[in-house]
Each structure stands twice: as C-alpha cells, then as structure tokens.
Design a protein around this motif. Structure first.
Motif, PDB file in Angstrom:
ATOM      1  N   LYS B 164       2.391 -10.155   8.645  1.00  0.00           N
ATOM      2  CA  LYS B 164       1.191 -10.096   7.806  1.00  0.00           C
ATOM      3  C   LYS B 164       0.497  -8.747   7.935  1.00  0.00           C
ATOM      4  N   VAL B 165      -0.364  -8.455   6.966  1.00  0.00           N
ATOM      5  CA  VAL B 165      -1.185  -7.243   7.046  1.00  0.00           C
ATOM      6  C   VAL B 165      -2.656  -7.644   7.110  1.00  0.00           C
ATOM      7  N   VAL B 166      -3.423  -6.863   7.858  1.00  0.00           N
ATOM      8  CA  VAL B 166      -4.877  -7.058   7.951  1.00  0.00           C
ATOM      9  C   VAL B 166      -5.532  -5.676   7.897  1.00  0.00           C
ATOM     10  N   LEU B 167      -6.850  -5.654   7.838  1.00  0.00           N
ATOM     11  CA  LEU B 167      -7.564  -4.375   7.896  1.00  0.00           C
ATOM     12  C   LEU B 167      -8.141  -4.177   9.296  1.00  0.00           C
ATOM     13  N   GLU B 168      -8.194  -2.930   9.728  1.00  0.00           N
ATOM     14  CA  GLU B 168      -8.756  -2.635  11.041  1.00  0.00           C
ATOM     15  C   GLU B 168     -10.257  -2.960  11.081  1.00  0.00           C
ATOM     16  N   ASN B 169     -10.945  -2.567  10.018  1.00  0.00           N
ATOM     17  CA  ASN B 169     -12.381  -2.870   9.906  1.00  0.00           C
ATOM     18  C   ASN B 169     -12.642  -3.593   8.601  1.00  0.00           C
ATOM     19  N   GLU B 170     -13.646  -4.436   8.594  1.00  0.00           N
ATOM     20  CA  GLU B 170     -13.997  -5.099   7.349  1.00  0.00           C
ATOM     21  C   GLU B 170     -14.578  -4.060   6.368  1.00  0.00           C
ATOM     22  N   VAL B 171     -14.158  -4.145   5.117  1.00  0.00           N
ATOM     23  CA  VAL B 171     -14.761  -3.305   4.077  1.00  0.00           C
ATOM     24  C   VAL B 171     -15.231  -4.217   2.953  1.00  0.00           C
ATOM     25  N   HIS B 172     -16.204  -3.752   2.196  1.00  0.00           N
ATOM     26  CA  HIS B 172     -16.764  -4.567   1.117  1.00  0.00           C
ATOM     27  C   HIS B 172     -16.233  -4.133  -0.237  1.00  0.00           C
ATOM     28  N   THR B 173     -15.852  -5.107  -1.013  1.00  0.00           N
ATOM     29  CA  THR B 173     -15.388  -4.822  -2.366  1.00  0.00           C
ATOM     30  C   THR B 173     -16.550  -4.258  -3.177  1.00  0.00           C
ATOM     31  N   SER B 174     -16.264  -3.219  -3.963  1.00  0.00           N
ATOM     32  CA  SER B 174     -17.334  -2.578  -4.722  1.00  0.00           C
ATOM     33  C   SER B 174     -17.883  -3.547  -5.768  1.00  0.00           C
ATOM     34  N   TYR B 175     -19.154  -3.391  -6.033  1.00  0.00           N
ATOM     35  CA  TYR B 175     -19.850  -4.235  -7.003  1.00  0.00           C
ATOM     36  C   TYR B 175     -19.142  -4.191  -8.358  1.00  0.00           C
ATOM     37  N   GLU B 176     -18.720  -2.990  -8.763  1.00  0.00           N
ATOM     38  CA  GLU B 176     -18.056  -2.823 -10.064  1.00  0.00           C
ATOM     39  C   GLU B 176     -16.758  -3.629 -10.138  1.00  0.00           C
ATOM     40  N   ALA B 177     -16.046  -3.675  -9.013  1.00  0.00           N
ATOM     41  CA  ALA B 177     -14.779  -4.408  -9.005  1.00  0.00           C
ATOM     42  C   ALA B 177     -15.031  -5.905  -9.163  1.00  0.00           C
ATOM     43  N   ILE B 178     -16.013  -6.413  -8.416  1.00  0.00           N
ATOM     44  CA  ILE B 178     -16.358  -7.841  -8.504  1.00  0.00           C
ATOM     45  C   ILE B 178     -16.779  -8.193  -9.934  1.00  0.00           C
ATOM     46  N   GLN B 179     -17.680  -7.371 -10.491  1.00  0.00           N
ATOM     47  CA  GLN B 179     -18.169  -7.629 -11.846  1.00  0.00           C
ATOM     48  C   GLN B 179     -17.036  -7.635 -12.856  1.00  0.00           C
ATOM     49  N   ALA B 180     -16.154  -6.642 -12.736  1.00  0.00           N
ATOM     50  CA  ALA B 180     -15.048  -6.530 -13.692  1.00  0.00           C
ATOM     51  C   ALA B 180     -14.188  -7.790 -13.649  1.00  0.00           C
ATOM     52  N   ILE B 181     -13.931  -8.279 -12.450  1.00  0.00           N
ATOM     53  CA  ILE B 181     -13.097  -9.485 -12.324  1.00  0.00           C
ATOM     54  C   ILE B 181     -13.812 -10.703 -12.902  1.00  0.00           C
ATOM     55  N   LEU B 182     -15.094 -10.845 -12.563  1.00  0.00           N
ATOM     56  CA  LEU B 182     -15.835 -12.033 -13.024  1.00  0.00           C
ATOM     57  C   LEU B 182     -15.978 -12.059 -14.539  1.00  0.00           C
ATOM     58  N   GLU B 183     -16.045 -10.882 -15.167  1.00  0.00           N
ATOM     59  CA  GLU B 183     -16.277 -10.822 -16.619  1.00  0.00           C
ATOM     60  C   GLU B 183     -15.001 -10.733 -17.442  1.00  0.00           C
ATOM     61  N   SER B 184     -13.857 -10.703 -16.778  1.00  0.00           N
ATOM     62  CA  SER B 184     -12.631 -10.408 -17.529  1.00  0.00           C
ATOM     63  C   SER B 184     -12.004 -11.659 -18.138  1.00  0.00           C
ATOM     64  N   ASP B 185     -11.094 -11.426 -19.080  1.00  0.00           N
ATOM     65  CA  ASP B 185     -10.323 -12.508 -19.685  1.00  0.00           C
ATOM     66  C   ASP B 185      -8.965 -12.671 -19.006  1.00  0.00           C
ATOM     67  N   LEU B 186      -8.448 -11.559 -18.487  1.00  0.00           N
ATOM     68  CA  LEU B 186      -7.135 -11.608 -17.836  1.00  0.00           C
ATOM     69  C   LEU B 186      -7.138 -10.631 -16.662  1.00  0.00           C
ATOM     70  N   VAL B 187      -6.663 -11.105 -15.513  1.00  0.00           N
ATOM     71  CA  VAL B 187      -6.490 -10.226 -14.351  1.00  0.00           C
ATOM     72  C   VAL B 187      -4.996 -10.091 -14.095  1.00  0.00           C
ATOM     73  N   VAL B 188      -4.521  -8.852 -14.026  1.00  0.00           N
ATOM     74  CA  VAL B 188      -3.095  -8.596 -13.814  1.00  0.00           C
ATOM     75  C   VAL B 188      -2.880  -8.074 -12.399  1.00  0.00           C
ATOM     76  N   LEU B 189      -2.130  -8.829 -11.597  1.00  0.00           N
ATOM     77  CA  LEU B 189      -1.746  -8.350 -10.270  1.00  0.00           C
ATOM     78  C   LEU B 189      -0.457  -7.563 -10.484  1.00  0.00           C
ATOM     79  N   THR B 190      -0.550  -6.232 -10.324  1.00  0.00           N
ATOM     80  CA  THR B 190       0.549  -5.368 -10.777  1.00  0.00           C
ATOM     81  C   THR B 190       1.670  -5.277  -9.741  1.00  0.00           C
ATOM     82  N   PRO B 191       2.865  -4.926 -10.184  1.00  0.00           N
ATOM     83  CA  PRO B 191       3.979  -4.780  -9.235  1.00  0.00           C
ATOM     84  C   PRO B 191       3.780  -3.530  -8.384  1.00  0.00           C
ATOM     85  N   GLY B 192       4.631  -3.373  -7.387  1.00  0.00           N
ATOM     86  CA  GLY B 192       4.521  -2.241  -6.467  1.00  0.00           C
ATOM     87  C   GLY B 192       4.773  -2.746  -5.060  1.00  0.00           C
ATOM     88  N   ASP B 193       4.585  -1.881  -4.073  1.00  0.00           N
ATOM     89  CA  ASP B 193       4.836  -2.319  -2.701  1.00  0.00           C
ATOM     90  C   ASP B 193       3.893  -3.470  -2.355  1.00  0.00           C
TER      91      ASP B 193
END
Lengths: 333, 333
Positions: B164-193
């Motif tokens: 598993k992966v974890v973070l060394e320190n807790e970080v807070h998701t930016s307000y803009e990111a939260i808002q964008a997700i809450l207001e969206s019609d579709l969220v795409v989890l993109t491919p990649g590592d």
C-alpha cells in the motif's frame, strides 16, 4: 496613456542602446501615444546571458529582456517574472527572462521569432529589434596596446583606457532595424556603457549608413557618470566626440545633457569607485554641429543593488519621465 | 469545437490523476463544448520537477505542466515551449515549463497563482487544480516489509510488489478541487501509474469524502499495460479492486476497459520489461457494483521516446478521441 494633441499621425521614435539605457528611456516614452521601436545591442556575453549563449548557442537575451519588460503593458506579475533571478540551486544567477528567450529560440529556431512571441506574452507596446541576429563578438584595443575580447570582460576591466572597439566578425544589421531608423521621426542614442552598450550597435554593418540617411532627428543622451577605463574623466563633450568617431560628424542633431548635480552622498559613493559626475561642458566649446539641450534629468529614486544580482548596478539614474518630456519636445518641435 | 446538442447547460467533467493519464484524457475532452477541471497529483519528486522542488522549495510542477499544455488553446509554439526540455549545459534535463512554474511561484509566493497565470498565458480551456498545495511525500510499503519514500523512487523500483501507499504527512485537498468534484457531472479517474499517479490523489484529506458525496458519475479508466512492482500480472479486475481499497466500494459507477489487443511488436517490447497487456477480465466476475464499458481504446500512434528525456515513457497509449467519445456517452446518458 498621454495623447499628444498636435500630431496627425503617430510620431515614430527609435531608441538604440543596451539594456539599462534603453530601459530608462523606454519606460518614460511608453506612457505616450507614439510608435516606439527599441534597437538592442547583441554583444552581451556576461552573466546569465553569457552562460546561455555559451552553453546553448543562443543569442544574447539580457538586454532584449530589459527592453521587453520596459515596453510591457502586461500585469506586473509577468514583468516581475521576466526580471526574476534565481538565487539558489542549479539555476542560481540565471534570469528567468533569459531562460525564456533561450528556450523559445530553441523551439522556434529563430531569435527574432522568440522576441516576437515574448513580446506578445508581455503585451509590449511597440517593437524590440535585435540590432543583428548574427553573434557579435566585441574586441577592445587599449591605449597601452593591450586587447581584450568579449563584452563582459571589456565592461569589467578597469585598468587602461579604451582606444577603440571593433567586432571580431562582420555582422549585418537586421532589416527591421534599418527600416525602423529610416522611417522614424526621432532616433534616441540612449545612455549606458559607452563602448560596451551603445557603440557596439554602430559596428553592425549598415547601421551608420542608416543613421546618416534617415530624415529623423538624432539625439544623443549623455551619461550622468563617468566609468573607469571606458570614460574616465570624460565631460559631455568627450562623450559626443567619441560617438562621432563612429558615426561621423553632423549626424547627431541634439545632445541632451543633465545639469543637475547629484547629492553629495551619491557622488561620494561613485568617487570610491573613481567615477565622477559628467560635467556639462558642451557650452564651453563653440560648435554648430548639434544643438545642446540641458536640464535636470536626474531621478530622485536611489537605485539599490539587487542582492541576487552579482553585477554591479549604478545607483544614479536618469529620470524616465523627465527624459521622455525632453525627447517629446524634440519630436514635436 | 464540437457542440453537444442535447444539453441545456454545459456538462462539467473533472479528471483526476497524474501528468500522463490526465494529458491523454484532457486532450480528447477539450475538443468538446464542456466545462473541464483537471485535478493533479502533487507527489511528484523526480527529474526536473524533483530538482526544482529540492533546490527552490517550490511545489512539483511536472504533472501540472502537462495538464496545462493538454488544455492549452494557445499557438503551437507556446505549447512546444512549455514541453521543451533542455538537452545541454547547466539547464540540461530541466523542462522549460517546470522552470516557468517554479519562477512564477517564487514571484507570486503562491503556487495556485502561478498555475492561474500560466493557464492564462497558455490560454487554457477549463481549470488545472493541484489536489493540494501542501507538499506531498509518498511512502510505499512492499509485500516483503520493505518501505520506500518518494514518488520517483517508488515509481522506478521494480523488485517487490507494493502492498500500500500512504503519505508521510497529512495534506488537505484544495478547496477548488473539492468544489469541482461536488459540482461535476462526471469524474474521470485517469489511467497512469496506479500507486504513484492516481492513488496519491485519494490520500489527500477530504478527497475520498468528496468522491463519495458527489452526485457525479465516477468512471475509472483502467490502464492498458501492467507495470512491474506496481501492478504486475494485474487484470482489469485487480486495478478496480485496488482503487476500491482507497475509495471504498460503490463509489465507482463505471469502469472503462480497452479490449483491443496491441500489435505483437509492441506487446513484445513490453514483454522485455516484463510488462503485459491488461486483460479485460471484468466480465468474468459477476458484480453489481459498477457498469463495465468495453471497446477499442488504443491509439494507433506509436509514441517514441524523447532522447533528451531520461524518463522511460510507455509507447502504448489510449486514444484521446476514442476515450473522449466513450466518456461523453456517459455524461449524456
């Protein structure tokens, strides 16, 4: 924007010089409703510019960058960005604007295109024109017979007096520079290091002919302070005389000379470097070759050295607005 | 621009991932008349990004830069400039866009402002949003008990399987990111590592809650190929299962899986690296948690490695246009 009432079509003003002198003149002129072109010396090979020139084989961008920022009407953050100098890490000493122009030259394969694209991003008023797009290598001959190669070495050498500067290889003045001069109403030879910022422009093939042929009035703005090795003990007359060695006589129409003395505090700072106030001695010598215009042209702002900036910067500067008013008087005469 | 006829107001699509997966998805989506926000992993500490992060103390810019370029509607020369990587000299290995964002962060003192200004210069369509503006340090635990710190070390390690992966320190998701997700019609989890590009986003405080709360449909685009240590021998089902370990079940609404096989030549190239085509094995396992959407999603363009680029780049990619069409079908359902 200051509208000039008594002109039917926009007056065209061309400035010629290096980074610092051009910057001061352009910063004042850009506030007026005129057509501005800045022609810029391409001999620079010092600092961040020199490293990029050597490592990437790109043309020198430091002076171009200063002119772009001077003419920029973009938000302040972009102008700050272009002037930003990295203070730490592997990029230390590099100026962001130089890296920008270097990468853009690599991407476009043409320095002129890089300057155009940067000008668009910085939303510049007018044009910034490299005097040539061929690499300029400056050579200086000193009075004791010594020679030195490279603009930054010459600019930093303090021991002997320069006899003359030449270019290692002939370079051609860019078409845009020639056109701008031929079509202009006023050409301003800007202050700055005489042999390393202003005169290199005159060494580019075609430049002196353009200056002799243009119907534009030509004004030379004399430096405020002398510089060791380059212009030690020069009065205003010596500056003009030296410029005329390269341009020929009867090319300069006006000489603009500051007559206000700097504060004792600033004069003392310069004295420590054996540099002195340029005496406005033109009146003493009867001449009919050019008109002398005098006045208080000194900035009240004392320029501080940037600690991230290893280059020595002079702290006495021309006032951009005073210069602009004096120059506009000439074009509206 | 493709107008979508049957929508009264613009559909809002949010993508989440690292540089490469986001780039592919955004490049296709930007051709449509929709409202796009790209949320970008900030754990990157490799290559040019890592050097700048370490030396200048700036936030990682490599993935942000790729998203900015993907959404850019600026002339090609500017997009090329942002992707330009210096090949020689003291700047070798540095990517211009990273230097740009680093200098801009120094000038503005706020990474978010740097991203905004860069977005304006690149004339981006939509928004690029760092998942957090606090430094993310990724830690991986391996099945043999070993741990590794730092995104690039983890991404390049090939010996053991990640637990598993974890973070060394807790970080807070930016307000803009939260808002964008809450207001969206579709969220795409993109491919990649999987563990180093996509999942780090889910580790930022607030992110999984936003994904669970949003009314948006959530679609996960499964990788085309496996990766040693990260996703060795994974089929599509394993990918989804792993994502669900971090998000919880019943969060993903759709899984988009490629079913077209790559050419033998390309498959052989991957085989040498012990990496394989991800088998679309979802159908085999009866589940009611998400809908499975399959199709030919492979790009016919074979991606070449950039010789100036020391990072290994995969050569099999999703086709941006095929992906975009499949994703838009979901939002217009």
């Amino acid at each position: 924007m200051v509208k000039l009432m008594d002109q039917a079509i926009k007056k065209k003003i061309v400035t010629i010089g290096g980074g610092t002198g051009n910057f001061t003149v352009l910063s004042g002129l850009k506030k007026y409703d005129i057509d501005i072109s800045a022609i810029v010396n391409m001999a620079d090979d010092g600092g961040s510019t020199g490293v990029l020139r050597h490592e990437l084989g790109v043309l020198p961008s430091g002076d171009i960058r200063q002119c772009l920022v001077a003419l920029s009407e973009a938000p302040e953050v972009l102008r700050d960005l272009f002037l930003y100098r990295f203070g730490i890490g592997g990029l230390a000493g590099h100026n962001f604007g130089n890296i920008f122009l270097g990468a853009l030259e690599k991407v476009t394969n043409r320095f002129e295109d890089a300057v155009l694209v940067a000008g668009k991003i910085l939303n510049i008023k007018g044009k910034v024109i490299p005097v040539t797009v061929e690499p300029m290598v400056l050579l200086a001959e000193y009075e004791n017979g010594k020679t030195l190669k490279g603009q930054s070495k010459i600019a930093n050498y303090k021991k002997h007096k320069i006899k003359k500067v030449v270019l290692e290889n002939e370079v051609h003045t860019s078409y845009e520079a020639i056109q701008a001069i031929l079509e202009s109403d006023l050409v301003v030879l800007t202050p700055g290091d005489l042999y390393t910022s202003l005169i290199p422009n005159f060494l580019s093939f075609g430049m002196t002919e353009a200056l002799r042929r243009t119907k534009a009035k030509i004004v030379y703005v004399v430096n405020l302070m002398t510089k060791r090795a380059e212009t030690h003990a020069f009065g205003a007359y010596n500056f003009v005389e030296e410029v005329e060695k390269y341009l020929g006589v009867n090319v300069i129409d006006y000489v603009l000379v500051n007559t206000a003395s700097p504060s004792e505090e600033i004069a003392d700072l310069y004295k420590k470097e054996n540099e002195h106030f340029v005496s406005p001695d033109l009146d003493k010598i009867g001449n009919t070759r050019y008109k002398i215009i005098t006045g208080d042209l000194i900035s009240q702002i004392v320029f501080e050295k940037n600690p991230a900036d290893k280059l020595k910067r002079s702290i006495l500067r021309h006032d951009s607005d005073k210069l602009a008013r004096a120059l506009l008087n000439l074009v509206l005469l």
